[in-house]
Design a protein around this motif. Structure first.
Motif, PDB file in Angstrom:
ATOM      1  N   LEU A   1       3.602 -24.362   1.733  1.00  0.00           N
ATOM      2  CA  LEU A   1       2.782 -24.134   0.562  1.00  0.00           C
ATOM      3  C   LEU A   1       1.805 -25.289   0.413  1.00  0.00           C
ATOM      4  O   LEU A   1       2.081 -26.415   0.847  1.00  0.00           O
ATOM      5  CB  LEU A   1       3.654 -24.028  -0.693  1.00  0.00           C
TER       6      LEU A   1
ATOM      7  N   TRP B   1       2.824 -27.561  -4.711  1.00  0.00           N
ATOM      8  CA  TRP B   1       3.556 -26.342  -5.052  1.00  0.00           C
ATOM      9  C   TRP B   1       4.896 -26.296  -4.328  1.00  0.00           C
ATOM     10  O   TRP B   1       5.050 -26.821  -3.233  1.00  0.00           O
ATOM     11  CB  TRP B   1       2.739 -25.100  -4.682  1.00  0.00           C
TER      12      TRP B   1
ATOM     13  N   SER C   1       8.724 -23.578  -4.112  1.00  0.00           N
ATOM     14  CA  SER C   1       9.197 -22.216  -4.349  1.00  0.00           C
ATOM     15  C   SER C   1      10.714 -22.193  -4.451  1.00  0.00           C
ATOM     16  O   SER C   1      11.402 -23.105  -4.003  1.00  0.00           O
ATOM     17  CB  SER C   1       8.722 -21.284  -3.228  1.00  0.00           C
TER      18      SER C   1
ATOM     19  N   VAL D   1       6.809 -19.123  -7.184  1.00  0.00           N
ATOM     20  CA  VAL D   1       6.126 -20.391  -6.923  1.00  0.00           C
ATOM     21  C   VAL D   1       5.961 -21.144  -8.227  1.00  0.00           C
ATOM     22  O   VAL D   1       5.641 -20.548  -9.266  1.00  0.00           O
ATOM     23  CB  VAL D   1       4.744 -20.147  -6.284  1.00  0.00           C
TER      24      VAL D   1
ATOM     25  N   ILE E   1      -4.098 -20.412 -11.116  1.00  0.00           N
ATOM     26  CA  ILE E   1      -3.780 -21.233  -9.947  1.00  0.00           C
ATOM     27  C   ILE E   1      -5.078 -21.715  -9.300  1.00  0.00           C
ATOM     28  O   ILE E   1      -5.915 -20.899  -8.879  1.00  0.00           O
ATOM     29  CB  ILE E   1      -2.952 -20.438  -8.919  1.00  0.00           C
TER      30      ILE E   1
ATOM     31  N   ARG F   1      -5.556 -20.605  -5.441  1.00  0.00           N
ATOM     32  CA  ARG F   1      -4.943 -19.274  -5.418  1.00  0.00           C
ATOM     33  C   ARG F   1      -4.985 -18.648  -4.024  1.00  0.00           C
ATOM     34  O   ARG F   1      -3.996 -18.074  -3.563  1.00  0.00           O
ATOM     35  CB  ARG F   1      -5.674 -18.378  -6.424  1.00  0.00           C
TER      36      ARG F   1
ATOM     37  N   VAL G   1      -2.345 -20.346  -1.705  1.00  0.00           N
ATOM     38  CA  VAL G   1      -0.984 -19.942  -2.060  1.00  0.00           C
ATOM     39  C   VAL G   1      -0.732 -18.502  -1.624  1.00  0.00           C
ATOM     40  O   VAL G   1       0.308 -18.175  -1.037  1.00  0.00           O
ATOM     41  CB  VAL G   1      -0.751 -20.094  -3.579  1.00  0.00           C
TER      42      VAL G   1
END
Length: 356
Positions: free
Chosen positions: A10, A14, A16, A66, A101, A104, A107
């Motif tokens: 990631l 970030w 997860s 996430v 985000i 974005r 991700v």
């Protein structure tokens, strides 16, 4: 273990983890905001989402959320993706990313790549060479379709969501089937459970009717039964079988219909949703589909419901949308199916995630 990040790679900042119960209302809000970009009246079935994230439906999924790196294990997530092992060679993908985000696209790219790994592992387990990835998006949702296109998905179909009003009078005025066709509910034991043979018949009719559809895939009877009974409370008096009379006077199955009830909302009364309607290819042209539709309409009227609703392939070679339109159904919205594929291969990502 819950905070150990996977998938790896990631973007910086970030992490997860698997979903937890406190994620349910957060993901519901993300999904609702996502849907209301194209439909201001969109709603979210919270009970279904809870089952998907942490309940029985989560058992057939691999999924992650996430959140910011270094946040507490129960910090609210900003993205979610789930891969559903739907059937041999078929993986359904559900996903949402918050508009807030900053990176974005990056991700999303990692999450979609992870979905390929997951689907590839599903395919390996199923013994098939690849798995199709299938995801749905509202027509006109440029934010979602652009992400899908950039990550290898292609639009393959458009679906019409159609509805017709039901009046109390239709409980007695709805026409009977044409000569040589009859419709009945699945038979039930005194306990209220259906006869297994009738449920199998409905499954067989649906499988045969969609065999020539562009997106056809074989779903075994155990998969069919587990999926439908696991998704919600099943009302067996909403299941019908159509039969046609043969030359020797015997009656053979020709079609099946599975319906469910839709609760009333702020701007709509209670309704009936036609989940699956299929006519065996050998019985097409005999009025079987119309007989099944009329059975559902009559039943909805008898129950005091205000409408019947369904979804249909806008490009179906059977012209089903024309039949529905002729019976009073009108298109209210459109969605699109977007597909990608994943080859079967070993996946260390899946071997890692299977510990959770």
């Amino acid at each position: 273990m819950l905070s150990d990040p996977f998938p790896p790679s990631l973007p910086r900042g970030w992490a997860s983890r698997v979903p937890i119960e406190s994620d349910v209302p957060v993901i519901a809000d993300l999904v609702l905001a996502d849907r209301r970009r194209t439909d201001p009246k969109a709603t979210v079935d919270l009970a279904r989402l809870e089952s998907v994230l942490v309940g029985l439906r989560s058992w057939s999924r691999r999924q992650v959320v996430v959140l910011p790196a270094g946040a507490a294990a129960d910090a609210p997530p900003v993205a979610w993706i789930a891969c559903v092992d739907r059937a041999a060679g078929r993986t359904d993908v559900e996903w949402v990313l918050a508009d807030s985000i900053a990176d974005r696209d990056a991700v999303a790219a990692v999450l979609f790549a992870w979905a390929v790994e997951v689907a590839g592992s599903f395919a390996r387990h199923r013994g098939v060479p690849e798995s199709l990835l299938d995801t749905s998006v509202a027509e006109g949702d440029v934010a979602r379709t652009s992400l899908l296109a950039r990550n290898g998905y292609q639009k393959v179909r458009t679906w019409l969501h159609m509805r017709r009003p039901v009046t109390p009078e239709e409980a007695t005025t709805t026409p009977d089937p044409r000569e040589g066709v009859r419709v009945r509910r699945v038979h039930e034991h005194p306990s209220g459970m259906p006869l297994a043979q009738d449920v199998r018949t409905v499954h067989r009719m649906l499988e045969e009717s969609f065999a020539d559809h562009f997106n056809s895939y074989r779903e075994s009877f155990p998969e069919f039964a587990a999926r439908l009974t696991g998704e919600r409370e099943v009302h067996w008096d909403h299941w019908w079988i159509a039969e046609v009379r043969q030359e020797d006077g015997s009656w053979w199955p020709a079609g099946g219909l599975v319906c469910s009830e839709k609760p009333a909302t702020g701007d709509a009364p209670e309704g009936t949703y036609l989940d699956y309607l299929g006519v065996h290819r050998s019985a097409r042209g005999r009025g079987v589909a119309k007989a099944l539709l009329r059975a559902a309409i009559r039943d909805a009227a008898e129950r005091g419901r205000g409408y019947c609703e369904l979804e249909v392939d806008a490009d179906s070679p059977t012209g089903a949308d024309g039949l529905y339109a002729s019976m009073g159904f009108e298109s209210r919205s459109r969605t699109e199916s977007w597909h990608s594929s994943a080859p079967a291969h070993p996946s260390r990502l899946l071997e890692r995630s299977e510990r959770y």
